[in-house]
Design a protein around this motif. Structure first.
Motif: not given
Length: 206
Positions: A92-119
């Motif tokens: 149940t927990a994993c199914d719900e998290v999968n739905r949240l990931l799909r609905e929010t369009g979760a996708t890995p992306v490298l970003a750099r902001h506010d003086g921080e290194p790429w993360h």
């Protein structure tokens, strides 16, 4: 599972933020008292985020705060299901998290902001504030659920408390959301033992 639980620093921070928001905005019980939904979700969500990382700011408006609070309610259900300690609960927990990931369009992306290194972030760069947070939090929960550490995700076992926690202790014996709840249970047990003892001088103590 024993041993210290530790993910990368960004995941740890987002996990703290996720559980902090869940505990701040989801109605239920907290430390022996009713815990209603906050009257000011912007302040409640902002305070939870700042507690996890003082550099994070409050939501841009009430609509964004309420949207994230809605996702937080679903995350609370994820923790409750995972903490049941059954295969069905974990499904149940994993199914719900999968739905949240799909609905929010979760996708890995490298970003750099506010003086921080790429993360690494886990939301689209153009995602609105609430969606970006929900995607990141869902990803952090997914990382936990995909590890043996999933058994350390739980809800407080003290009476009249249903706040979430992740046990990061070495021995993995945490069962309460806070020291306050742990002390409540210890005090109640102490009083129960004392009340069960016969009064001195009655001869009943043997």
């Amino acid at each position: 599972m024993t041993g210290q639980v530790d993910f990368d620093s960004h995941t740890n921070t987002v996990l703290d933020a996720a559980l902090g928001v869940v505990n701040a905005v989801v109605p239920g019980e907290r430390r022996g008292r009713p815990h209603p939904a906050p009257a000011d979700p912007v302040a409640a969500v902002g305070a939870a985020l700042k507690a996890a990382n003082s550099a994070w700011s409050e939501p841009p408006d009430r609509s964004a705060a309420e949207s994230l609070a809605g996702y937080a309610s679903r995350m609370h259900r994820v923790v409750a299901a995972a903490s049941a300690g059954t295969d069905t609960g974990m499904d149940t927990a994993c199914d719900e998290v999968n739905r949240l990931l799909r609905e929010t369009g979760a996708t890995p992306v490298l970003a750099r902001h506010d003086g921080e290194p790429w993360h690494l972030h886990f939301h689209a760069p153009e995602a609105p504030w609430d969606i970006s947070w929900a995607a990141s939090m869902a990803t952090a929960l997914a990382i936990v659920l995909g590890e043996p550490a999933a058994e350390r995700l739980g809800l407080c076992t003290a009476p009249a408390c249903d706040r979430a926690y992740l046990d990061v202790s070495r021995n993995g014996t945490r069962r309460f959301c806070s020291t306050a709840c742990q002390n409540r249970v210890k005090t109640a047990a102490f009083r129960a033992r004392n009340s069960a003892r016969p009064p001195k001088g009655t001869g009943a103590e043997g």
